[in-house]
Structure formats: C-alpha cells, structure tokens
Design a protein around this motif. Sequence first.
Motif, PDB file in Angstrom:
ATOM      1  N   ASP A 238      37.696 -29.027   8.312  1.00 35.44           N
ATOM      2  CA  ASP A 238      36.921 -28.417   9.400  1.00 35.44           C
ATOM      3  C   ASP A 238      35.440 -28.295   9.020  1.00 35.44           C
ATOM      4  O   ASP A 238      35.045 -27.376   8.296  1.00 35.44           O
ATOM      5  CB  ASP A 238      37.519 -27.032   9.691  1.00 35.44           C
ATOM      6  CG  ASP A 238      36.849 -26.355  10.890  1.00 35.44           C
ATOM      7  OD1 ASP A 238      37.462 -25.430  11.462  1.00 35.44           O
ATOM      8  OD2 ASP A 238      35.705 -26.750  11.223  1.00 35.44           O
ATOM      9  N   ALA A 239      34.620 -29.236   9.518  1.00 38.79           N
ATOM     10  CA  ALA A 239      33.184 -29.235   9.162  1.00 38.79           C
ATOM     11  C   ALA A 239      32.486 -27.989   9.710  1.00 38.79           C
ATOM     12  O   ALA A 239      31.560 -27.452   9.097  1.00 38.79           O
ATOM     13  CB  ALA A 239      32.509 -30.489   9.704  1.00 38.79           C
ATOM     14  N   THR A 309      31.102 -26.775  -4.674  1.00 45.46           N
ATOM     15  CA  THR A 309      32.384 -26.043  -4.645  1.00 45.46           C
ATOM     16  C   THR A 309      33.018 -26.146  -3.254  1.00 45.46           C
ATOM     17  O   THR A 309      34.206 -26.431  -3.102  1.00 45.46           O
ATOM     18  CB  THR A 309      32.124 -24.549  -4.970  1.00 45.46           C
ATOM     19  OG1 THR A 309      31.321 -24.476  -6.117  1.00 45.46           O
ATOM     20  CG2 THR A 309      33.413 -23.772  -5.138  1.00 45.46           C
ATOM     21  N   LEU A 310      32.159 -25.982  -2.244  1.00 45.26           N
ATOM     22  CA  LEU A 310      32.647 -25.975  -0.855  1.00 45.26           C
ATOM     23  C   LEU A 310      33.301 -27.305  -0.501  1.00 45.26           C
ATOM     24  O   LEU A 310      34.365 -27.347   0.136  1.00 45.26           O
ATOM     25  CB  LEU A 310      31.467 -25.704   0.077  1.00 45.26           C
ATOM     26  CG  LEU A 310      31.748 -25.565   1.559  1.00 45.26           C
ATOM     27  CD1 LEU A 310      32.511 -24.265   1.841  1.00 45.26           C
ATOM     28  CD2 LEU A 310      30.444 -25.591   2.360  1.00 45.26           C
ATOM     29  N   VAL A 316      35.764 -31.586   2.372  1.00 45.48           N
ATOM     30  CA  VAL A 316      34.784 -32.220   3.276  1.00 45.48           C
ATOM     31  C   VAL A 316      33.740 -32.946   2.429  1.00 45.48           C
ATOM     32  O   VAL A 316      33.623 -32.700   1.222  1.00 45.48           O
ATOM     33  CB  VAL A 316      34.074 -31.161   4.161  1.00 45.48           C
ATOM     34  CG1 VAL A 316      35.043 -30.575   5.186  1.00 45.48           C
ATOM     35  CG2 VAL A 316      33.409 -30.076   3.324  1.00 45.48           C
ATOM     36  N   THR A 317      32.979 -33.837   3.051  1.00 44.22           N
ATOM     37  CA  THR A 317      31.905 -34.549   2.342  1.00 44.22           C
ATOM     38  C   THR A 317      30.572 -33.960   2.771  1.00 44.22           C
ATOM     39  O   THR A 317      30.351 -33.770   3.980  1.00 44.22           O
ATOM     40  CB  THR A 317      31.929 -36.050   2.750  1.00 44.22           C
ATOM     41  OG1 THR A 317      33.267 -36.492   2.684  1.00 44.22           O
ATOM     42  CG2 THR A 317      31.042 -36.871   1.845  1.00 44.22           C
ATOM     43  N   ILE A 318      29.726 -33.663   1.811  1.00 40.43           N
ATOM     44  CA  ILE A 318      28.460 -32.974   2.135  1.00 40.43           C
ATOM     45  C   ILE A 318      27.285 -33.811   1.626  1.00 40.43           C
ATOM     46  O   ILE A 318      27.278 -34.258   0.478  1.00 40.43           O
ATOM     47  CB  ILE A 318      28.415 -31.570   1.511  1.00 40.43           C
ATOM     48  CG1 ILE A 318      29.580 -30.716   2.047  1.00 40.43           C
ATOM     49  CG2 ILE A 318      27.081 -30.907   1.799  1.00 40.43           C
ATOM     50  CD1 ILE A 318      29.664 -29.317   1.477  1.00 40.43           C
ATOM     51  N   SER A 319      26.296 -34.036   2.505  1.00 45.13           N
ATOM     52  CA  SER A 319      25.069 -34.729   2.056  1.00 45.13           C
ATOM     53  C   SER A 319      23.867 -33.872   2.449  1.00 45.13           C
ATOM     54  O   SER A 319      23.916 -33.130   3.437  1.00 45.13           O
ATOM     55  CB  SER A 319      24.970 -36.116   2.707  1.00 45.13           C
ATOM     56  OG  SER A 319      24.994 -35.961   4.125  1.00 45.13           O
ATOM     57  N   VAL A 320      22.822 -33.964   1.642  1.00 42.27           N
ATOM     58  CA  VAL A 320      21.625 -33.125   1.847  1.00 42.27           C
ATOM     59  C   VAL A 320      20.387 -34.015   1.886  1.00 42.27           C
ATOM     60  O   VAL A 320      20.249 -34.937   1.082  1.00 42.27           O
ATOM     61  CB  VAL A 320      21.479 -32.098   0.699  1.00 42.27           C
ATOM     62  CG1 VAL A 320      20.217 -31.260   0.887  1.00 42.27           C
ATOM     63  CG2 VAL A 320      22.715 -31.204   0.630  1.00 42.27           C
TER      64      VAL A 320
END
Length: 411
Positions: A238-239, A309-310, A316-320
């Motif tokens: 769940d994004a 950690t999240l 989920v995949t996280i990009s910044v």
Amino acid sequence: MTLSSIDAARLLGRLRELGDIGRDADGRLTRLAASDTERGGRDRFVSWLEAAGLDVAVDRIGNIFGIWATEGIADRPPLMLGSHIDTVINAGIYDGCYGVLAGLEVIETLKASGYMPGRPIVVAAFTNEEGVRYAPDMLGSLIYSGGLDLDAALATIGTDGSVLGDELHRIGYAGDREPGFLKPHAYLELHIEQGPVLEREGVALGAVENLQGISWQKVTIEGDANHAGTTPISMRRDAGYAAARVVTFLRERAKASNTPTVATVGCMAFEPNAINVIPSRATFTVDLRDPDEARLQQEEAALADFLDTLSSEEDVTISVERLARFEPVMFDAGIVAEIETAARARALSCRRMTSGAGHDAQMIARIAPAAMIFVPSKGGISHNPKEFTGDDELVVGANVLLDVTRKLTQG
Ligand code: HGY
Ligand code: MN
Ligand code: MN
Ligand code: MN
C-alpha cells in the motif's frame, strides 16, 4: 534632523493594485512564475519603473531591474533593493511584492528629494522566488548570483509540464541582459516576517542576521494497486499507507526534537486515486529546514534511513529526487547594524532574528554583502490569503529601508 518619509499612499495603493492582478473568479490570488497572471504583474511593475524615469533592464532568466544612475556614478557598483512578485497559490498580497514596491518607492522618494546618491540604486524583481511552478525556489536570484547553470534553468520543466525558457519567451520576459550584469555593492531586502515572532514580542522591526538551510525532496513510493475489499491487510503493498507513515515520522521527529528543525509535506498525490483501490503509487514533497547545516544533514540522513526501513517493512519501492538544497546563510553584520541604527533613530523597537523562509537575499548574499528587514505578520500567517501587515507597519518598514538606503549610498 527631520527624517524624510516615503509617499505612503503611493506605496500602499500600488501594493493593493498589484495584489489584484492574478485573482481568479473566486478572488484567489495566484501569480505563478512566468504565467499569464504573472505577466500582468510584471507589466504593471515595468510601467511604474518607466513612469519613475528609471532605466529598465530584463535579464535572460526574466529578472527585472529598475536602475537609477545619475551622471558620473553610473559605472559604480549599485545598491540593490529587491524581492519578488511571483506568488504561491491562493496567496496574500505582501510576500515579495512589499519589498519590490518599497524599493521602487524609496528610489522615487530619494529622486524627488533631490538626493544625489554616491552610487546607482537598483530595484529588482527576481524570477520564480516561490518555486511553486519550477524548482528550485529563488531560481532567478540563484542564477543571478551564479549558483546554477542558466541553460539548465531555462530548460526546467514545471509542475504543469511547461518549460521555463519557453514561458519566459511567451510572456515577453526572456530578456537580453546576462544574469549578474550588475554586481551589487550591497543588497537589501524588505519583507514581511511570515512568522509569529515580531507580533508576539511587540517589536516593530526585525534585523535579519541569518537564514536557515532548506532541503526540498520529491519522494515516489511504488506499491501494488489492489481491491480495497478483498485484499487482506497482510497482503497489501500500500503506497498510500507508506506515504502516510513518512508524514507521521517527519512530524513526530521534528516535534520531539527541541531544535528549530521544521518538516513539511506540502504536496501529495496517489495513483490511481480511486476510493476502492489500494494506491499503487504515492508521490509527495518533503521540505526540511534548519538554521544549522550539520543538523539539517542529520535530518536528511534520518529520513533516508527511515525510507530504507519503510520500504522493507511495507514491501514497497521508494525513490527520491532532490529538488533544492541551500545551506544556511549569514547576512552582513555591518548592514544589520545599520538597520538597527536606523530603527533607533526613529525610536522603533528592533530585534535580530533568523529568517525561517527562503528569500532572494540568501542568493544575492553569495555575490554581495546582504541583509533583510522584517515587519510583523499578523498571526504569523503567510502563504495564505489571510496574510496581513498593517499600513503603519508597512510604512515604518519602508522608511527604515529609505534611511538605510541613504546611508549605504552616501557619496
Ligand atoms: O519557500 C520559501 O521559503 C520561499 O517563500 N520560497
Ligand atoms: Mn517572499
Ligand atoms: Mn513566499
Ligand atoms: Mn520567500
């Protein structure tokens, strides 16, 4: 010695007139950088510069300059008074515009008084200070001070898919002067505080001695769309929920720290953005600020660790993407002292303070001694149509700007 005064009616009238350019059918004021509504504000400002008999120059990033250079001193480095006339969405009428119009008012008052400055005096309106349509903010003054490549800035894609350079051409403000064509002897910016300090302490003026560091990031979280009714909680990627955890993390960390650190998630969008679909993607912005560079870096590192950690906890995949990063800035102690002296001469209370907001002064401080003067904001409110500063307070600030301008341009 009787201290002269600016023409209050002219300044306040122009502030209200400019404040009405860019209102929508509901009366909301929005003049985003290089937009049609901002063109209206730019045109009106240029008409006032021309009527005042100033030379008008526009540089290639659209910064506008009104130049008062009398015989014999034209080649000396000028005193520059500036700010911006672009606004946020549903804005007040004072942020930026007050400093630009007070700068013009000071020049007109000095010209009319027969004052002969020892150097040119310039009023500047910098492009895209707010950074709402194009990142980073303070873009025009950043380019002017050599902090970013001009061609890269002109190629910036806006939140609406527009290209800054094309928009400047379209509105007729892709100027011909090279940014930085005037190297200021000093820079002075008058601005509303946009915070609660002066009002809370009952102080008339702020002599701004430093400005906090700013870190802007855009975070994208990719999960899986799925059925809101049939998907067990344990099986969700769940994004939207992951994004909500970031907002909570930032607020709780800033609240728990007894430091001036502030953190804001100002924009957020879910996809597909449907009531019965678990969000597959969440994109949001993070605005972190702190007057101390080391602490700001700690906050950025803490966010990066939390995102790591999240991503495993929520699968989920996280990009910044970094949108802007400016270190804290110290203003010129000599100019700050002149502001305090001018306040005392008018028997006005004045205190030194840090600016929580970003300003063009922090960019011009890269190439010239700079400082800012603040006047109180009612309720500390800004970036909001309720933004308000009383007429008397506005006139007081402009008169102190007049006094310091005279001091910094004595022959
Ligand atoms: O974000 C700021 O502080 C500025 O108003 N652009
Ligand atoms: Mn501003
Ligand atoms: Mn602003
Ligand atoms: Mn600002």
